[in-house]
Design a protein around this motif. Sequence first.
Motif, mmCIF file in Angstrom:
data_model
loop_
_atom_site.group_PDB
_atom_site.id
_atom_site.type_symbol
_atom_site.label_atom_id
_atom_site.label_comp_id
_atom_site.label_asym_id
_atom_site.label_seq_id
_atom_site.Cartn_x
_atom_site.Cartn_y
_atom_site.Cartn_z
ATOM 1 N N ALA A 88 0.633 4.099 2.798
ATOM 2 C CA ALA A 88 1.182 3.116 3.266
ATOM 3 C C ALA A 88 1.765 3.116 4.664
ATOM 4 C CB ALA A 88 2.602 2.459 2.427
ATOM 5 N N ARG A 89 2.273 4.206 5.192
ATOM 6 C CA ARG A 89 2.696 4.499 6.422
ATOM 7 C C ARG A 89 1.332 4.576 7.280
ATOM 8 N NH1 ARG A 89 2.607 8.899 9.273
ATOM 9 N NH2 ARG A 89 2.610 10.411 7.782
ATOM 10 N N CYS A 90 0.313 5.157 6.844
ATOM 11 C CA CYS A 90 -0.846 5.156 7.548
ATOM 12 C C CYS A 90 -1.753 4.347 7.626
ATOM 13 C CB CYS A 90 -1.749 6.516 7.004
ATOM 14 S SG CYS A 90 -0.828 8.134 6.897
ATOM 15 N N GLU B 5 4.491 16.530 6.282
ATOM 16 C CA GLU B 5 5.581 16.590 5.363
ATOM 17 C C GLU B 5 5.236 15.753 4.072
ATOM 18 O OE1 GLU B 5 10.009 14.499 4.970
ATOM 19 O OE2 GLU B 5 9.216 14.957 6.978
ATOM 20 N N ALA B 6 4.527 14.845 4.414
ATOM 21 C CA ALA B 6 3.965 13.940 3.198
ATOM 22 C C ALA B 6 3.182 14.625 2.249
ATOM 23 C CB ALA B 6 3.274 12.587 3.490
ATOM 24 N N HIS B 7 2.245 15.533 3.085
ATOM 25 C CA HIS B 7 1.200 16.345 2.066
ATOM 26 C C HIS B 7 1.968 17.224 1.482
ATOM 27 C CE1 HIS B 7 -2.427 15.355 4.828
ATOM 28 N NE2 HIS B 7 -2.077 14.250 4.259
ATOM 29 N N ASP C 95 0.861 9.668 19.281
ATOM 30 C CA ASP C 95 2.302 9.974 18.890
ATOM 31 C C ASP C 95 2.113 11.081 17.933
ATOM 32 O OD1 ASP C 95 4.672 10.281 17.766
ATOM 33 O OD2 ASP C 95 4.966 8.220 16.711
ATOM 34 N N LEU C 96 2.313 12.450 18.468
ATOM 35 C CA LEU C 96 2.204 13.461 17.792
ATOM 36 C C LEU C 96 3.055 14.176 16.801
ATOM 37 C CD1 LEU C 96 0.870 15.968 20.797
ATOM 38 C CD2 LEU C 96 -0.588 15.044 18.968
ATOM 39 N N ARG C 97 4.164 13.040 16.866
ATOM 40 C CA ARG C 97 5.229 13.253 15.700
ATOM 41 C C ARG C 97 4.642 12.842 14.072
ATOM 42 N NH1 ARG C 97 9.604 9.475 17.667
ATOM 43 N NH2 ARG C 97 7.805 8.541 18.480
ATOM 44 N N LEU C 98 3.530 12.122 14.522
ATOM 45 C CA LEU C 98 2.841 11.490 13.178
ATOM 46 C C LEU C 98 2.338 12.797 12.536
ATOM 47 C CD1 LEU C 98 1.133 8.400 14.201
ATOM 48 C CD2 LEU C 98 3.107 8.540 12.706
ATOM 49 N N LEU C 99 1.870 13.807 13.258
ATOM 50 C CA LEU C 99 1.272 15.176 12.637
ATOM 51 C C LEU C 99 2.341 15.746 11.780
ATOM 52 C CD1 LEU C 99 -0.316 16.860 15.641
ATOM 53 C CD2 LEU C 99 -1.553 15.578 13.897
ATOM 54 N N GLU C 100 3.747 15.811 12.430
ATOM 55 C CA GLU C 100 4.960 16.313 11.389
ATOM 56 C C GLU C 100 5.067 15.631 10.230
ATOM 57 O OE1 GLU C 100 7.863 16.218 14.266
ATOM 58 O OE2 GLU C 100 7.146 17.970 15.324
ATOM 59 N N SER D 268 1.578 10.311 -7.369
ATOM 60 C CA SER D 268 1.594 8.648 -6.896
ATOM 61 C C SER D 268 2.261 8.132 -6.234
ATOM 62 C CB SER D 268 1.300 7.938 -8.391
ATOM 63 O OG SER D 268 0.962 6.711 -8.001
ATOM 64 N N PHE D 269 3.607 8.183 -6.305
ATOM 65 C CA PHE D 269 4.756 7.834 -5.472
ATOM 66 C C PHE D 269 4.588 8.313 -4.161
ATOM 67 C CE2 PHE D 269 8.825 8.283 -3.366
ATOM 68 C CZ PHE D 269 9.289 7.092 -3.441
ATOM 69 N N TYR D 270 4.338 9.520 -4.139
ATOM 70 C CA TYR D 270 4.393 10.152 -2.601
ATOM 71 C C TYR D 270 3.176 9.734 -1.965
ATOM 72 C CZ TYR D 270 8.561 12.758 -3.307
ATOM 73 O OH TYR D 270 10.055 13.071 -3.597
ATOM 74 N N SER D 271 1.885 9.741 -2.693
ATOM 75 C CA SER D 271 0.983 9.270 -2.113
ATOM 76 C C SER D 271 0.649 7.955 -1.742
ATOM 77 C CB SER D 271 -0.303 9.476 -3.297
ATOM 78 O OG SER D 271 -0.415 10.894 -3.447
ATOM 79 N N GLU D 272 1.139 7.049 -2.282
ATOM 80 C CA GLU D 272 1.249 5.676 -1.994
ATOM 81 C C GLU D 272 2.308 5.523 -0.762
ATOM 82 O OE1 GLU D 272 2.278 2.882 -5.262
ATOM 83 O OE2 GLU D 272 0.708 3.789 -6.524
#
Length: 100
Positions: A97-99, A71-73, A62-67, A89-93
Amino acid sequence: METLLESSGVALEDHDVKLFLDIDRDFHIAVAEATNNETLISISNDLLKRADVHMWRRYKEDLRLLEKTVEAHRFILNAIKERNPTKASFYSEKHLARCV
């Protein structure tokens, strides 16, 4: 970290999963190193080594995971630049969690 984020965007455009994963690992290590916490750096290195095969499969499927990862980074990096540990911390968690 900014350069790594830009490079990951180039890898995304080229659909170069191998390069993307190398940059992804470097980004996570850079974030860990920014904490100056040797334990966190060591744990991050170990976890990223173990995750390589798993992440390779997921991104190829699923190459959409790259996008979503770029965005998360971007959110994480912006929070770091703002010197806002709560947001970082919020965005890292949320990202991890998604990964996992």
